[in-house]
Write an enzyme that holds these catalytic residues in place. Structure first.
Site, short mmCIF file in Angstrom:
data_model
loop_
_atom_site.label_atom_id
_atom_site.label_comp_id
_atom_site.label_asym_id
_atom_site.label_seq_id
_atom_site.Cartn_x
_atom_site.Cartn_y
_atom_site.Cartn_z
N LYS A 58 0.88 -1.18 0.00
CA LYS A 58 0.00 0.00 0.00
C LYS A 58 0.91 1.22 0.00
O LYS A 58 1.50 1.57 1.02
CB LYS A 58 -0.90 0.01 1.23
CG LYS A 58 -1.67 1.32 1.43
CD LYS A 58 -2.53 1.28 2.68
CE LYS A 58 -2.99 2.67 3.12
NZ LYS A 58 -3.62 3.47 2.08
N ALA A 61 2.03 5.27 -0.14
CA ALA A 61 1.46 6.49 0.43
C ALA A 61 0.53 7.14 -0.59
O ALA A 61 0.75 7.07 -1.80
CB ALA A 61 2.57 7.45 0.82
N GLY A 95 6.80 4.33 8.67
CA GLY A 95 5.94 5.50 8.76
C GLY A 95 5.98 6.11 10.14
O GLY A 95 6.94 5.94 10.89
N GLU A 142 9.49 0.24 11.16
CA GLU A 142 10.55 1.26 11.09
C GLU A 142 9.83 2.60 11.13
O GLU A 142 9.25 3.04 10.15
CB GLU A 142 11.38 1.10 9.82
CG GLU A 142 12.72 1.81 9.89
CD GLU A 142 12.74 3.11 9.14
OE1 GLU A 142 12.33 4.13 9.73
OE2 GLU A 142 13.17 3.14 7.97
N LEU A 143 9.86 3.23 12.31
CA LEU A 143 9.00 4.39 12.55
C LEU A 143 9.82 5.66 12.64
O LEU A 143 10.87 5.78 12.02
CB LEU A 143 8.16 4.14 13.80
CG LEU A 143 7.39 2.81 13.79
CD1 LEU A 143 6.60 2.62 15.06
CD2 LEU A 143 6.48 2.70 12.57
N CYS A 174 13.87 9.62 7.71
CA CYS A 174 13.72 9.06 9.06
C CYS A 174 15.03 9.13 9.83
O CYS A 174 15.04 9.43 11.02
CB CYS A 174 13.23 7.62 8.98
SG CYS A 174 11.59 7.43 8.26
#
Length: 460
Positions: A161, A163, A212, A234-235, A268
């Protein structure tokens, strides 16, 4: 920047101009059913192939990416505002991760003998099913490909999915995958939120990987946990960039500008908090400010451009709110600090001084072109400041004392520490975080094994 026209579609928008680019309907409920059935059939066929056959098809994907590099790059510039130079490099990096797994996957997936008190034992690696990836917009190809390649090499299926503001990039990857006969195991789908939850709950989905925000990652991990599905997260990050008194200041300053402002600060593992040991704080700050003042916002499609717009106007407005909150808390703006009055999502390269723990700029992730400079009394204080964060993704440490750097790296709470270099990702090194930055690892053999069934086989 996206504008949902109704409940059934999304429009993508060029963040440099405000121009509407494309309309992307969400899948119908029947289309979701059909997708899952096709993905399951594709997975069953894919897992039966030899590793060599799977890698051959992945190599075709690498060739397809390289052949359409310019088209891919220009679309990324149009949809999220990254510079054309950066976009071209991103496409090449996607192809290179396929090259890396093509070379190393056979050894990494080979049965591993294990010492046992009697008989013979080994570990084998078997695919688990179809993995759903929910991916961000800041690297619209790299984030997807770096997740997909080890998952596919291991024999799993892959649904992504993308963005909502980079749906065109996801669709183009989907097209290239279909051209390379990967269309039933590499599927890009514009799923509504309710449909995403439905897909996660489906028994044909074996795992979920998310890159995200903390909020979205925890929400999706909760859905996966309720259904017994493994996750890799992985934030966000608020990576420290620590400069000690003995550092090479010229190199550290140049690296800090790149580490903070590349991709308009929307990375990130970008340097978010620049922590300076007191003896060099003034000298570093003076040189850093000179270089930031020289930065210019440019048309991201121009060769040589370094900073373009942010990806969406809502993200720009949110960043400006964080800057204003930090000022109210006592921070001082010395460069920039304002949105640019022109169409699109432009924000001035910004530097905040006098940032201290507890301020918004210190505690929250600033995902945009804003640098925070923080003074530490000494080395121990610098490490304390670095660890005073909910996040723990990456860190950069600058010192000419190699032994000291290695020792301090063990004290920094993060998934990676980069000594005398900026944070980066490479297929040969795992990437991932601790604390609120997530768990699990991508790339290398760790990423390859995350969604594999590591099976114990013991014969007497």
């Amino acid at each position: 920047m996206t504008h949902p026209a109704s409940g059934d579609c999304v429009f993508t928008v060029n963040p440099a101009t405000g121009e509407t680019l494309g309309r992307y309907p969400f899948l119908s409920e029947q289309a979701v059913d059909d997708m899952l059935a096709r993905a399951q059939e594709g997975f069953m066929s894919w897992r039966a192939k030899t590793l060599g056959a799977r890698l051959d098809l992945l190599h075709r994907l690498a060739a397809g990416l390289r052949a359409r590099k310019e088209e891919l790059a220009r679309l990324a510039v149009s949809e999220m505002g990254k510079t054309i130079t950066s976009a071209r490099a991103e496409v090449e990096k996607c192809a290179s991760v396929i090259d890396w797994y093509g070379e190393h996957a056979p050894a990494l997936l080979r049965d591993k003998p294990m010492p046992v008190p009697m008989g013979k034992a080994h570990l084998s690696y078997a695919p688990t099913g179809i993995v759903l990836a929910v991916m961000p917009w800041n690297f619209p190809y790299w984030q997807i490909i770096r997740a997909a390649v080890p998952i596919l090499a291991g024999g799993n299926g892959f649904i992504v999915k993308p963005a909502e503001n980079t749906l065109g990039c996801g669709a183009l990857l989907n097209e290239i995958a279909q051209d390379c006969d990967l269309g039933d195991v590499f599927i890009s789908a514009n799923l509504a939120r309710e449909q995403t939850a439905r897909v996660i709950a489906d028994e044909r989905i074996s795992g979920v990987t998310v890159t995200g925000s903390v909020r979205v990652g925890r929400l999706l991990a909760g859905m996966a946990g309720e259904n017994g599905k493994k996750t890799v997260l992985e934030l966000g990050g608020s990576d420290p960039f620590i400069v000690l008194a003995d550092a090479d200041l010229d190199k550290a300053v140049d690296a800090a500008v790149t580490a903070r402002f590349a991709n308009c600060g929307q990375v990130c593992i970008a340097a978010k908090r620049i922590i300076l040991e007191a003896p060099i704080a003034e000298a570093f700050t003076e040189r850093f400010l000179d270089k930031v003042r020289a930065l210019r916002l440019e048309d991201p499609m121009s060769d040589g451009a370094f900073i373009g717009p942010m990806a969406r106007t809502d993200l720009r407005d949110g960043l400006h709110k964080q800057v204003q909150q930090s000022i109210a808390e006592g921070a001082r703006v010395v460069v920039g600090g304002e949105a640019v009055n022109r169409p699109g999502a432009w924000y001035e390269p910004t530097v905040l001084l006098d940032v201290t723990p507890g301020m918004t700029a210190f505690s929250e992730e600033l995902f945009g072109p804003v640098a925070c400079l923080i003074t530490a009394q000494d080395i121990d204080h610098a490490i304390t400041l670095a660890n005073d964060s909910a996040y723990g993704l990456g860190a950069s440490l600058w010192t000419q004392d190699e032994r000291l750097g290695l020792a301090l790296s063990q004290r920094i709470e993060s998934g990676g520490v980069f000594i005398n270099r900026i944070t980066a990702s490479d297929p040969a090194l795992p990437i991932g975080g601790v604390k609120a930055s997530g768990y699990g690892r991508e790339l290398t053999e760790l990423g390859l094994h995350e969604f594999m069934n590591i099976k114990t086989v013991w014969a007497c």
